[in-house]
Design an enzyme around this catalytic site. Structure first.
Site, PDB file in Angstrom:
ATOM      1  N   ARG A 123       4.716 -22.442 -42.787  1.00 21.45           N
ATOM      2  CA  ARG A 123       4.629 -21.514 -43.925  1.00 21.45           C
ATOM      3  C   ARG A 123       3.969 -20.172 -43.581  1.00 21.45           C
ATOM      4  NH1 ARG A 123       3.214 -26.234 -46.868  1.00 21.45           N
ATOM      5  NH2 ARG A 123       5.051 -27.089 -47.901  1.00 21.45           N
ATOM      6  N   LYS A 145       8.887  -5.752 -41.075  1.00 23.40           N
ATOM      7  CA  LYS A 145      10.207  -6.347 -41.327  1.00 23.40           C
ATOM      8  C   LYS A 145      10.562  -7.289 -40.179  1.00 23.40           C
ATOM      9  CE  LYS A 145      12.386  -2.718 -44.126  1.00 23.40           C
ATOM     10  NZ  LYS A 145      13.537  -1.781 -44.216  1.00 23.40           N
ATOM     11  N   GLU A 187      15.197   7.470 -32.617  1.00 23.97           N
ATOM     12  CA  GLU A 187      14.278   7.186 -33.732  1.00 23.97           C
ATOM     13  C   GLU A 187      13.072   8.137 -33.709  1.00 23.97           C
ATOM     14  OE1 GLU A 187      15.215   5.131 -36.091  1.00 23.97           O
ATOM     15  OE2 GLU A 187      16.404   3.507 -35.206  1.00 23.97           O
ATOM     16  N   LYS A 231       5.747   6.925 -38.999  1.00 20.28           N
ATOM     17  CA  LYS A 231       6.320   5.724 -39.602  1.00 20.28           C
ATOM     18  C   LYS A 231       5.267   4.987 -40.432  1.00 20.28           C
ATOM     19  CE  LYS A 231       8.811   1.595 -39.574  1.00 20.28           C
ATOM     20  NZ  LYS A 231       9.830   0.738 -39.036  1.00 20.28           N
ATOM     21  N   GLU A 241       9.872  -0.806 -49.572  1.00 24.21           N
ATOM     22  CA  GLU A 241      11.061   0.042 -49.686  1.00 24.21           C
ATOM     23  C   GLU A 241      11.578   0.167 -51.112  1.00 24.21           C
ATOM     24  OE1 GLU A 241      13.666  -0.333 -46.292  1.00 24.21           O
ATOM     25  OE2 GLU A 241      15.290   0.656 -47.356  1.00 24.21           O
ATOM     26  N   ARG A 245      10.032   4.717 -48.567  1.00 24.36           N
ATOM     27  CA  ARG A 245      10.420   4.123 -47.267  1.00 24.36           C
ATOM     28  C   ARG A 245      11.906   4.323 -46.969  1.00 24.36           C
ATOM     29  NH1 ARG A 245       8.309  -1.580 -44.474  1.00 24.36           N
ATOM     30  NH2 ARG A 245       9.469  -1.283 -42.555  1.00 24.36           N
ATOM     31  N   ASN A 249      15.703   5.605 -43.523  1.00 22.88           N
ATOM     32  CA  ASN A 249      17.119   5.282 -43.342  1.00 22.88           C
ATOM     33  C   ASN A 249      17.961   6.502 -43.005  1.00 22.88           C
ATOM     34  OD1 ASN A 249      16.761   2.546 -43.834  1.00 22.88           O
ATOM     35  ND2 ASN A 249      16.950   2.831 -46.053  1.00 22.88           N
ATOM     36  N   HIS A 252      21.097   6.253 -40.979  1.00 20.42           N
ATOM     37  CA  HIS A 252      21.404   4.825 -40.878  1.00 20.42           C
ATOM     38  C   HIS A 252      22.535   4.351 -41.791  1.00 20.42           C
ATOM     39  CE1 HIS A 252      17.858   4.757 -38.413  1.00 20.42           C
ATOM     40  NE2 HIS A 252      17.937   3.451 -38.223  1.00 20.42           N
ATOM     41  N   HIS A 256      24.752   2.751 -39.186  1.00 23.79           N
ATOM     42  CA  HIS A 256      25.032   1.306 -39.192  1.00 23.79           C
ATOM     43  C   HIS A 256      26.529   1.045 -39.222  1.00 23.79           C
ATOM     44  CE1 HIS A 256      20.841  -0.088 -40.763  1.00 23.79           C
ATOM     45  NE2 HIS A 256      20.935  -0.235 -39.455  1.00 23.79           N
ATOM     46  N   HIS A 268      22.002   0.726 -30.899  1.00 19.36           N
ATOM     47  CA  HIS A 268      21.562   1.154 -32.224  1.00 19.36           C
ATOM     48  C   HIS A 268      21.181   2.651 -32.232  1.00 19.36           C
ATOM     49  CE1 HIS A 268      19.700   1.006 -36.162  1.00 19.36           C
ATOM     50  NE2 HIS A 268      18.616   1.559 -35.646  1.00 19.36           N
TER      51      HIS A 268
HETATM   52 ZN    ZN Z   1      16.962   2.404 -36.671  1.00 19.28          ZN
END
Ligand code: ZN
Ligand code: ADP
Length: 369
Positions: A123, A145, A187, A231, A241, A245, A249, A252, A256, A268
């Site tokens: 947990r 994340k 980035e 960041k 987010e 936040r 993106n 992105h 993506h 990426h």
């Molecule tokens: Zn990224």
């Protein structure tokens, strides 16, 4: 230990600090047992020093059974539920209990996977992130994340599980393949566009020198430190987010889509570079960004050797199909994080996500092929 302390856990950025990992972890994330998770490329280079550091810092320094090791195959294709299960089973088999702290040593794949194992093991147990790619240093390791990929898409199953500590040793970048290092600069540039135009100049000055081997990667330490701060400041304001936040993106939404439509042959960071060019053009054409913003961003990416055009074999329709199936997108118009100018984002009044109609986005994509 001087560290960035904006998120409730320390982030240490210091060349050579891997040798001090034992005392760093001992001071901020002390545990009865450690489980080091790393991959087949990183293990031969850094596992021994990491193990030694953790063992020597232990109160039971005579035995090494309190430092377990799990080595996984490298690459995004292994960021799966199966690897989550394999790591979990390995920890269970060696009797790791709630008194274990996971130490993730590697790129974003190791960090995301090991972080997700930590989020669910018994947990939830602590994880210390030790990123060894530029991308993971300035982005993936910071912010909590964690996730695995599924056939439905990247990061479709995961959890917020902030690390107990992040330990960044820029010296580990010396062994990173140049293509991976270059992709990480995407980035760093993104963070400059979001929050500080001066960072862009620093990247243009330093990145080519490091990529050409004129300078060693440890010269990147201040750059990495500042990028992490940008960041961390954004995440501190909006960890889940809900609003701000979303500015992270930038590049992105389209990036993506390009990454998926390339069948992940683009890294990426490479896909995000193309995404930033496309989205900054979109911002200009929608009269959100000041004229010249897109060309400035494109120039910087080009100077670093990142791609700024969509490979011809990737169709706009495929990119759009991938964008539409992205989990972040809701019904209706696709949303974008768009710049006002280099160093400042637009969209405060709409919660930092800006809806743009598909026709405009498609015409920008066509123009970039
Ligand atoms: Zn990224
Ligand atoms: P990212 O951080 O971009 O998500 P990955 O976790 O997939 O990337 O790592 C990219 C590749 O680089 C992987 O093959 C990984 O094993 C390798 N790698 C990570 N860190 C290092 C390093 N410091 N030296 C050499 N190879 C590394």
């Amino acid at each position: 230990v001087p560290s960035i302390d904006l998120l409730g856990y320390p982030i240490v950025v210091e060349s050579g600090c891997l040798a001090r990992l034992g005392s760093l972890v001992g001071a901020c994330a002390s545990a009865h047992r450690y489980a080091v998770v790393t991959d087949d490329n990183v293990a031969p280079r850094y596992l021994a020093p990491v193990r030694d550091a953790l063992i020597s810092a232990s109160p039971r320094a005579t035995s090494s059974d309190h430092v377990q090791t799990v080595v996984i195959p490298p690459g995004e294709e292994h960021k799966t539920r199966e690897q989550w299960a394999a790591i979990t089973d390995a920890l269970l088999a060696t009797g790791c209990g709630r008194d274990t702290t996971i130490v993730a040593v590697g790129g974003g794949v190791v960090g995301d996977l090991a972080g997700f194992v930590a989020a669910t093991y018994m947990r939830g147990i602590p994880v210390v992130q030790v990123p060894t790619t530029l991308l993971a240093m300035v982005d993936a390791s910071v912010g909590g994340k964690t996730a695995v990929d599924t056939p439905a898409g990247k990061n479709t199953v995961g959890a917020f599980h902030p690390p107990a500590m992040v330990v960044i040793d820029p010296a580990t970048l010396a062994t990173l393949p140049p293509r991976e290092l270059r992709a990480g600069f995407a980035e760093v540039i993104k963070h400059g566009v979001i929050a500080n135009a001066d960072e862009i100049d620093a990247v243009v000055h330093l990145a080519p020198r490091v990529l050409d081997g004129i300078e060693v990667p440890t010269v990147l330490e201040p750059l990495i430190e500042r990028s992490v701060r940008i960041k961390a400041n954004v995440v501190a304001a909006d960890e889940r987010e809900q609003g701000l936040r979303k500015v992270l993106n930038f590049g992105h939404t389209i990036g993506h889509g390009v990454e998926a439509a390339s069948d992940y042959t683009l890294l990426h960071g490479e896909a995000i570079a193309i995404g930033m060019v496309a989205e900054s053009r979109l911002a200009e054409q929608a009269e959100i960004a000041e004229p010249g913003t897109a060309s400035a961003i494109e120039r910087v990416l080009g100077d670093v050797g990142l791609p700024t055009r969509i490979p011809r074999e990737i169709s706009v329709d495929r990119i759009f199909a991938a964008m539409r199936s992205d989990k972040k997108q809701r019904r209706g118009a696709l949303e974008y994080a768009l710049p006002k100018r280099v160093g400042e984002m637009a969209g405060e009044s709409t919660g930092w996500g800006i809806p743009i109609n598909d026709a405009l986005a498609k015409s920008v994509l066509e123009e970039l092929r």
